[in-house]
Design a protein around this motif. Structure first.
Motif, PDB file in Angstrom:
ATOM      1  N   ALA A   1     -10.351   4.432  -5.603  1.00  0.00           N
ATOM      2  CA  ALA A   1      -8.898   2.544  -4.895  1.00  0.00           C
ATOM      3  C   ALA A   1     -10.028   1.864  -6.338  1.00  0.00           C
ATOM      4  O   ALA A   1     -10.728   1.613  -6.854  1.00  0.00           O
ATOM      5  CB  ALA A   1      -9.771   2.339  -3.991  1.00  0.00           C
ATOM      6  N   PRO A   2      -8.392   0.933  -6.246  1.00  0.00           N
ATOM      7  CA  PRO A   2      -8.767  -0.435  -7.895  1.00  0.00           C
ATOM      8  C   PRO A   2     -10.152  -1.172  -6.515  1.00  0.00           C
ATOM      9  O   PRO A   2      -9.969  -1.316  -5.637  1.00  0.00           O
ATOM     10  CB  PRO A   2      -7.442  -1.192  -7.917  1.00  0.00           C
ATOM     11  N   ALA A   3     -10.530  -1.795  -7.443  1.00  0.00           N
ATOM     12  CA  ALA A   3     -12.411  -2.957  -7.263  1.00  0.00           C
ATOM     13  C   ALA A   3     -11.191  -4.232  -6.682  1.00  0.00           C
ATOM     14  O   ALA A   3      -9.819  -4.499  -6.869  1.00  0.00           O
ATOM     15  CB  ALA A   3     -12.605  -3.145  -8.180  1.00  0.00           C
ATOM     16  N   PRO A   4     -11.307  -4.045  -5.288  1.00  0.00           N
ATOM     17  CA  PRO A   4     -10.661  -5.543  -4.646  1.00  0.00           C
ATOM     18  C   PRO A   4     -10.682  -7.044  -5.765  1.00  0.00           C
ATOM     19  O   PRO A   4     -11.393  -7.569  -6.603  1.00  0.00           O
ATOM     20  CB  PRO A   4     -12.062  -5.957  -3.705  1.00  0.00           C
ATOM     21  N   ARG A   5      -9.960  -7.515  -5.680  1.00  0.00           N
ATOM     22  CA  ARG A   5      -9.336  -8.808  -6.598  1.00  0.00           C
ATOM     23  C   ARG A   5      -9.301  -9.628  -5.501  1.00  0.00           C
ATOM     24  O   ARG A   5      -8.626 -10.284  -4.467  1.00  0.00           O
ATOM     25  CB  ARG A   5      -7.961  -8.631  -7.275  1.00  0.00           C
TER      26      ARG A   5
ATOM     27  N   VAL B   1     -11.208  -7.333   0.736  1.00  0.00           N
ATOM     28  CA  VAL B   1     -12.844  -7.039   0.398  1.00  0.00           C
ATOM     29  C   VAL B   1     -13.320  -5.859  -0.370  1.00  0.00           C
ATOM     30  O   VAL B   1     -14.067  -5.610  -0.395  1.00  0.00           O
ATOM     31  CB  VAL B   1     -14.021  -7.116   1.179  1.00  0.00           C
ATOM     32  N   GLY B   2     -12.006  -4.616  -0.253  1.00  0.00           N
ATOM     33  CA  GLY B   2     -12.248  -3.299   0.119  1.00  0.00           C
ATOM     34  C   GLY B   2     -12.831  -2.372   1.115  1.00  0.00           C
ATOM     35  O   GLY B   2     -13.698  -1.164   0.144  1.00  0.00           O
ATOM     36  N   CYS B   3     -13.418  -2.902   1.768  1.00  0.00           N
ATOM     37  CA  CYS B   3     -13.887  -1.286   2.999  1.00  0.00           C
ATOM     38  C   CYS B   3     -12.995  -1.078   3.565  1.00  0.00           C
ATOM     39  O   CYS B   3     -12.150  -1.345   4.020  1.00  0.00           O
ATOM     40  CB  CYS B   3     -14.630  -3.109   3.927  1.00  0.00           C
ATOM     41  N   ALA B   4     -13.231   0.483   3.474  1.00  0.00           N
ATOM     42  CA  ALA B   4     -12.414   1.580   4.409  1.00  0.00           C
ATOM     43  C   ALA B   4     -13.370   1.648   5.789  1.00  0.00           C
ATOM     44  O   ALA B   4     -13.962   2.116   5.564  1.00  0.00           O
ATOM     45  CB  ALA B   4     -12.309   2.472   3.411  1.00  0.00           C
TER      46      ALA B   4
END
Length: 403
Positions: free
Chosen positions: A119-123, A206-209
């Motif tokens: 997955a792309p890094a959070p921006r 923040v990209g936390c699944a």
């Protein structure tokens, strides 16, 4: 020398049986060895003149495969694998049983499983200022110090006041100034979201699944553990009564930092008392500077008396002044000679005039209504009772007595 004279004594039935056996053997030989010629003699003999293909022999390419036309456009099973239309064996043995051998270069054995790209890094994201020039409010240094003074605990700051006083603009300014101090900066709009929705939006940003089957408490734990390994700055803008319970259980742990803006006076016991900053309306100098950012100093100076009265009418409220400035600029573009005085006169007659366009964020009463809706029923009743003083106005002692 062998004596075959006994063969002449055999009966016709015996010779018939021998013939049947020879024919069966010839058929089997043709099936396995594909013979060009079979000679029969007395005694019977099998003569192998030329072997065309045998099991161990390779063919030059997959184009010589005896596949039928119906198989050409699809794949067939080959020794536990697949022979496709190009003659390649995929994920199977190296030969098609009794039919064809495939060159090593055409064979793929146990291909690696397809792995989804990460997955792309959070921006990180921070919105733009509404005003073209930010007007300092006097508490910026204190807010920055609290956000950077972690000491193993996240620096939590709550900036709150009634709607339109400039909480979001201050948060944007602080975020831009501190971006270099953190890995990433994230902006989460809370508004009227539920606690669960606000938590999900934060995790997504923040990209936390989060574990799909975990409950609300489990998601809080997962997000806190994820953020504990990072140094992020999170801004929770416009925390309301709909989602305030989230922040009574969750705060980004160190080394993260969080800045909350809210109209509520009490958000969470997790926010230290000395980390709560009251943002009031502007003073006269700040209010005039805000007016000049939209109208220019020359235009304000040209109608200095009307500008001074307008500042008083708006009580130096940032949103009220911003709406008034937009209305003044619109009249000026339409050719009105004294637009500032015209708007000041409208405001003097009715404060409802402070509305620009259909956007509720440019409607002073609509913004105030959000703060009113957050009041409990008893406080809403008290607020309505203040209308007893209209239109003469009232002072603080009178308000306290009625309240």
């Amino acid at each position: 020398m062998l004596d075959f004279s006994f063969l002449f004594a055999l009966s016709l039935e015996a010779w018939f049986a021998v013939g049947v056996v020879v024919i069966l053997l010839a058929t089997l030989l043709f099936y396995f060895f594909e013979l060009d010629e079979l000679e029969l003699a007395i005694p019977p003999k099998v003569k192998l003149k030329r072997r065309v293909r045998s099991r161990g022999q390779q063919v030059s390419s997959a184009q010589n495969s005896p596949l039928s036309a119906s198989q050409a456009g699809s794949s067939v099973n080959v020794s536990g694998g697949i022979l496709n239309a190009d003659g390649d064996v995929v994920a199977g043995g190296v030969q098609m049983r009794d039919k064809i051998m495939i060159r090593d270069s055409q064979v793929t054995i146990n291909p690696p499983p397809v792995v989804a790209p990460p997955a792309p890094a959070p921006r990180d994201y921070v919105p733009q200022h509404v005003a073209s020039v930010y007007v300092q409010r006097g508490i910026e240094n204190q807010v920055r110090e609290r956000l950077l003074a972690g000491n193993g605990v996240a620096a939590i700051v709550s900036v709150y006041a009634p709607g339109g006083v400039g909480k979001t603009e201050l948060a944007i300014q602080i975020s831009n100034e501190l971006r270099a101090q953190f890995e990433k900066t994230f902006w989460i709009d809370c508004n009227d979201k539920t606690p669960e929705a606000a938590l999900d939006d934060t995790a997504r940003a923040v990209g936390c699944a989060l574990t799909p089957n975990a409950d609300y408490e489990g998601h809080i734990y997962e997000l806190a553990a994820y953020l504990g390994q990072r140094r992020y700055l999170l801004i929770f803008d416009d925390v309301r009564a709909d989602n305030v319970t989230l922040f009574q259980k969750f705060m980004p742990p160190a080394p993260c930092a969080a800045l909350l803006t809210s109209r509520l006076t009490e958000i969470s016991h997790l926010i230290p008392t000395n980390a709560v900053f009251h943002l009031k309306t502007m003073d006269k100098a700040q209010a005039r500077a805000l007016l000049e950012t939209t109208l220019t100093r020359e235009r304000v100076d040209a109608e200095a008396d009307a500008a001074a009265r307008l500042l008083e009418r708006c009580r130096f409220h940032p949103l009220a002044l911003d709406i008034a400035a937009r209305m003044i600029l619109k009249l000026a573009n339409e050719g009105v000679k004294q637009p500032l005085a015209a708007i000041e006169k409208r405001v003097a007659q009715n404060l409802d005039a402070l509305a620009a366009g259909s956007d509720e964020r440019s409607n002073l009463f609509a913004v105030f209504a959000i703060s009113y809706d957050d009041l409990v029923q008893a406080d809403q009743t008290r607020f309505q009772q203040l209308a007893a003083f209209a239109p003469s106005g009232f002072g603080i002692p009178a308000v306290a007595f009625v309240w």
